[in-house]
Design a protein around this motif. Structure first.
Motif, PDB file in Angstrom:
ATOM      1  N   THR A 125       0.817  -1.219   0.000  1.00 39.93           N
ATOM      2  CA  THR A 125       0.000   0.000   0.000  1.00 39.93           C
ATOM      3  C   THR A 125       0.849   1.266   0.000  1.00 39.93           C
ATOM      4  OG1 THR A 125      -0.110  -0.018   2.418  1.00 39.93           O
ATOM      5  CG2 THR A 125      -1.860  -1.178   1.226  1.00 39.93           C
ATOM      6  N   ASP A 126       2.163   1.087   0.005  1.00 37.59           N
ATOM      7  CA  ASP A 126       3.110   2.204   0.065  1.00 37.59           C
ATOM      8  C   ASP A 126       2.792   3.131   1.248  1.00 37.59           C
ATOM      9  OD1 ASP A 126       5.380   3.519  -0.760  1.00 37.59           O
ATOM     10  OD2 ASP A 126       4.301   4.888  -2.097  1.00 37.59           O
ATOM     11  N   SER A 127       2.606   2.504   2.426  1.00 40.62           N
ATOM     12  CA  SER A 127       2.261   3.275   3.616  1.00 40.62           C
ATOM     13  C   SER A 127       3.186   2.904   4.780  1.00 40.62           C
ATOM     14  CB  SER A 127       0.801   3.002   4.025  1.00 40.62           C
ATOM     15  OG  SER A 127       0.615   1.629   4.321  1.00 40.62           O
ATOM     16  N   LEU A 128       3.287   3.837   5.725  1.00 42.22           N
ATOM     17  CA  LEU A 128       4.131   3.619   6.905  1.00 42.22           C
ATOM     18  C   LEU A 128       3.414   2.718   7.893  1.00 42.22           C
ATOM     19  CD1 LEU A 128       6.706   4.452   8.577  1.00 42.22           C
ATOM     20  CD2 LEU A 128       5.299   6.311   9.512  1.00 42.22           C
ATOM     21  N   LEU A 129       4.037   1.610   8.248  1.00 36.63           N
ATOM     22  CA  LEU A 129       3.487   0.727   9.271  1.00 36.63           C
ATOM     23  C   LEU A 129       3.773   1.248  10.675  1.00 36.63           C
ATOM     24  CD1 LEU A 129       4.404  -2.808   7.860  1.00 36.63           C
ATOM     25  CD2 LEU A 129       2.106  -1.860   8.123  1.00 36.63           C
ATOM     26  N   GLY A 130       4.933   1.860  10.837  1.00 32.45           N
ATOM     27  CA  GLY A 130       5.304   2.390  12.138  1.00 32.45           C
ATOM     28  C   GLY A 130       6.745   2.816  12.162  1.00 32.45           C
ATOM     29  N   SER A 131       7.076   3.693  13.094  1.00 34.00           N
ATOM     30  CA  SER A 131       8.455   4.129  13.275  1.00 34.00           C
ATOM     31  C   SER A 131       8.752   4.164  14.761  1.00 34.00           C
ATOM     32  CB  SER A 131       8.700   5.499  12.640  1.00 34.00           C
ATOM     33  OG  SER A 131       7.888   6.470  13.249  1.00 34.00           O
ATOM     34  N   PHE A 132       9.997   3.947  15.114  1.00 36.86           N
ATOM     35  CA  PHE A 132      10.368   3.930  16.523  1.00 36.86           C
ATOM     36  C   PHE A 132      11.857   4.161  16.673  1.00 36.86           C
ATOM     37  CE2 PHE A 132      10.630  -0.372  14.891  1.00 36.86           C
ATOM     38  CZ  PHE A 132      11.772  -0.922  15.454  1.00 36.86           C
ATOM     39  N   GLU A 133      12.225   4.706  17.812  1.00 38.27           N
ATOM     40  CA  GLU A 133      13.632   4.773  18.192  1.00 38.27           C
ATOM     41  C   GLU A 133      13.941   3.530  19.002  1.00 38.27           C
ATOM     42  OE1 GLU A 133      14.720   8.345  20.174  1.00 38.27           O
ATOM     43  OE2 GLU A 133      14.533   9.574  18.367  1.00 38.27           O
ATOM     44  N   VAL A 134      15.164   3.060  18.881  1.00 38.67           N
ATOM     45  CA  VAL A 134      15.541   1.871  19.636  1.00 38.67           C
ATOM     46  C   VAL A 134      15.482   2.187  21.116  1.00 38.67           C
ATOM     47  CG1 VAL A 134      17.436   0.314  20.202  1.00 38.67           C
ATOM     48  CG2 VAL A 134      16.945   0.836  17.821  1.00 38.67           C
ATOM     49  N   ASP A 135      14.581   1.489  21.807  1.00 43.26           N
ATOM     50  CA  ASP A 135      14.475   1.626  23.264  1.00 43.26           C
ATOM     51  C   ASP A 135      15.242   0.461  23.864  1.00 43.26           C
ATOM     52  OD1 ASP A 135      13.795   2.309  25.809  1.00 43.26           O
ATOM     53  OD2 ASP A 135      11.732   1.572  25.689  1.00 43.26           O
ATOM     54  N   ASN A 136      16.544   0.646  23.961  1.00 45.96           N
ATOM     55  CA  ASN A 136      17.410  -0.471  24.336  1.00 45.96           C
ATOM     56  C   ASN A 136      17.078  -0.961  25.743  1.00 45.96           C
ATOM     57  OD1 ASN A 136      19.738  -2.177  24.798  1.00 45.96           O
ATOM     58  ND2 ASN A 136      20.721  -1.086  23.120  1.00 45.96           N
ATOM     59  N   THR A 137      16.765  -2.238  25.842  1.00 46.67           N
ATOM     60  CA  THR A 137      16.394  -2.808  27.142  1.00 46.67           C
ATOM     61  C   THR A 137      17.548  -2.768  28.135  1.00 46.67           C
ATOM     62  OG1 THR A 137      16.951  -5.016  26.306  1.00 46.67           O
ATOM     63  CG2 THR A 137      14.652  -4.326  26.146  1.00 46.67           C
ATOM     64  N   ALA A 138      18.760  -2.530  27.645  1.00 48.51           N
ATOM     65  CA  ALA A 138      19.917  -2.454  28.541  1.00 48.51           C
ATOM     66  C   ALA A 138      20.005  -1.101  29.242  1.00 48.51           C
ATOM     67  CB  ALA A 138      21.207  -2.711  27.751  1.00 48.51           C
ATOM     68  N   ASN A 139      19.154  -0.145  28.840  1.00 48.51           N
ATOM     69  CA  ASN A 139      19.261   1.212  29.376  1.00 48.51           C
ATOM     70  C   ASN A 139      18.156   1.532  30.374  1.00 48.51           C
ATOM     71  OD1 ASN A 139      20.345   1.842  26.153  1.00 48.51           O
ATOM     72  ND2 ASN A 139      21.645   2.284  27.902  1.00 48.51           N
TER      73      ASN A 139
END
Length: 503
Positions: free
Chosen positions: A470-484
């Motif tokens: 569909t040429d659409s954005l499914l989602g975007s995110f910054e890496v939320d590192n579980t080590a932090n």
């Protein structure tokens, strides 16, 4: 508002610098008049802490209340220090106390109000979790971290701004706990990093550990007890091993007086013996350096200078090895303990110029230290995961990269994006630094999905995932590192930091 500062947050020693009104970088002495501060924290019974030389001296008498080498734990979610007052502290919180001491010392030295803006350096080979942990430590200490700068790049910046020479340099940075090697060109104030590599657990501490083991064995051979059986005797052994290592950098031999359990012995050790028991450590740095030069395609003929950085380069074996493999004696530009902080001070002036201080013209073009990718199913139908690299190691930053993949089963309704850091194709040998589960329509098997990565100047990662049907954005995110640490953890740690008196 005070000047922006540059901080070398080291494994064993830290330093802070600014760009002075003369246009030259200057180290700021601490409240004890020292140009470097031991990265050691002593937790006292009343809840206050000592940072620096007095904390380091307390290690032998109160080893359970002293933290050192915490930089090696940055990004490790499982490490905690149990303080005397019952608090448990993360690596970020301990590092923040060191930064608080440096911040207060800078404010005392400058007398210009609060110091809030800082550039903090990290080993070039630090991964996402360790970089984020360093930024978080700065936030907890009340600092606005303008940039996280690679240590070899900072050292080259200090060298280049002083020497004013163009050329291709190899920066060999062997510190107290980490090792980096970087090749870059300097041309008309442009610092262009070509490649970098390193080991985040190779440094002077490992030479100390090896000498400790050897001395302890010699002591036992002469009838003494095992010095590692008590925390106090082990701390005393470490202090004496480190002192012997420093002496052997200047003299061909020394003697170490060890005493425990009613036994006192004088153990002689020569530089030749010391080098023999640590040669494998040096060879790790040697092999990585040779490999990096080969990777650049320049060869040693294409390297104009080899720059020595870090306190551990004072061991004669280091310069001798580098001369053997490069065919030329390496350079020592000023004090190798201070070069990284000076470069950070220059970068701080670039990021946040202040009135009355000339703004440096330097431009830094750095690279990624490790590859970034996603976990995907192998093509062989085995169901095993493989690492698909999207942004390769040594890519110029800031960087973007993308790749297209397909759904693996009929009617698949979710895409699990597992973000990886590392250069191996085998998923088992890379680090998963974050993940996200995204919903998609129930497409037939083979529906195309595009994953886009963005890598910023501090080497932090953000991801966008697109449905190409569909040429659409499914989602975007910054890496939320579980080590932090979480934002709530950071707020709590900041409050605790504010309430803690640092001496």
């Amino acid at each position: 508002m005070g000047k922006a500062v540059g901080i070398d947050l080291g494994t064993t020693y830290s330093a802070i610098a600014i760009l002075g009104e003369s246009g030259k970088a200057e180290i700021l002495a601490n409240r004890d008049g020292e140009r470097t501060t031991p990265s050691v924290v002593y937790f006292q019974d009343d809840g206050s802490v000592l940072v620096g030389t007095m904390a380091k001296r307390s290690a032998a008498v109160a080893p359970l209340d002293v933290v050192d080498f915490v930089k090696r734990q940055m990004g490790n979610p499982d490490w905690r220090f149990d303080a005397a007052n019952g608090r448990q502290l993360s690596p970020e919180e301990v590092s923040a106390l060191i930064l608080k001491r440096l911040k207060e010392d800078a404010e005392l030295y400058l007398g210009e109000g609060a110091v809030t803006d800082a550039v903090i350096t990290v080993p070039a080979y630090f991964d996402d979790a360790k970089r984020r942990a360093t930024k978080d430590a700065g936030r907890i200490a009340g600092l606005n971290v303008l940039r996280v700068l690679n240590e070899p790049t900072a050292a080259a910046l200090a060298y280049g701004e002083e020497a004013r020479k163009d050329g291709t340099i190899l920066v060999f940075d062997l510190g107290g706990g980490t090792f980096d090697v970087t090749v870059m060109t300097i041309t008309n104030d442009v610092y262009d990093v070509k490649a970098t590599d390193g080991l985040h657990e190779l440094g002077g501490k490992d030479w100390d550990d090896r000498l400790m083991t050897w001395l302890n064995q010699q002591f036992q051979n002469e009838g003494g007890p095992d010095l590692t059986e008590t925390f106090e005797s082990e701390a005393d052994l470490r202090e004496k091993a480190e002192a012997a290592k420093r002496t052997l950098s200047q003299a061909p031999s020394t003697k170490v007086i060890l005493s425990s359990g009613g036994v006192t012995k004088s153990i002689p050790v020569s530089r030749e013996q010391f080098e023999s028991i640590t040669v494998d450590l040096l060879n790790q740095a040697r092999d990585l350096t040779i490999s990096l030069v080969e990777e650049t395609g320049l060869g040693w003929a294409g390297i104009d200078h080899v720059l020595l950085v870090g306190g551990s380069i004072k061991m004669p074996m280091v310069a001798r090895m580098l001369e053997e493999i490069s065919g030329r004696p390496p350079l020592r530009a000023g004090n190798p303990d201070e070069l990284v902080a000076l470069g950070a001070g220059i970068q701080a002036a670039i990021e946040a110029p202040s009135a009355g201080t000339p703004r440096p013209r330097a431009i830094i073009k750095d690279v990624t230290s490790q590859g970034l990718g996603v976990a995907v199913l192998a093509d062989d139908g085995s169901g095993r995961l493989v690492n698909s690299i999207i942004i390769p190691r040594n890519t110029k930053i800031p960087a973007k990269g993308s790749d297209a993949f397909t759904t693996s089963v009929e009617g698949q309704t979710e895409v699990h994006v597992q973000v990886t850091q590392g250069d191996d194709e085998d998923f088992a040998f890379v680090k998963e630094i974050g993940d996200q589960l995204l919903t998609i329509p129930p497409y037939p098997k083979g529906a195309p999905i595009r994953v886009e990565f963005a890598y910023d100047i501090d080497q932090m990662v953000s991801i966008a995932v697109y449905d190409l049907t569909t040429d659409s954005l499914l989602g975007s995110f910054e890496v939320d590192n579980t080590a932090n640490l979480s934002d709530e953890d950071i707020r709590t740690a900041t409050d605790n930091n504010n309430d803690t008196e640092v001496g």
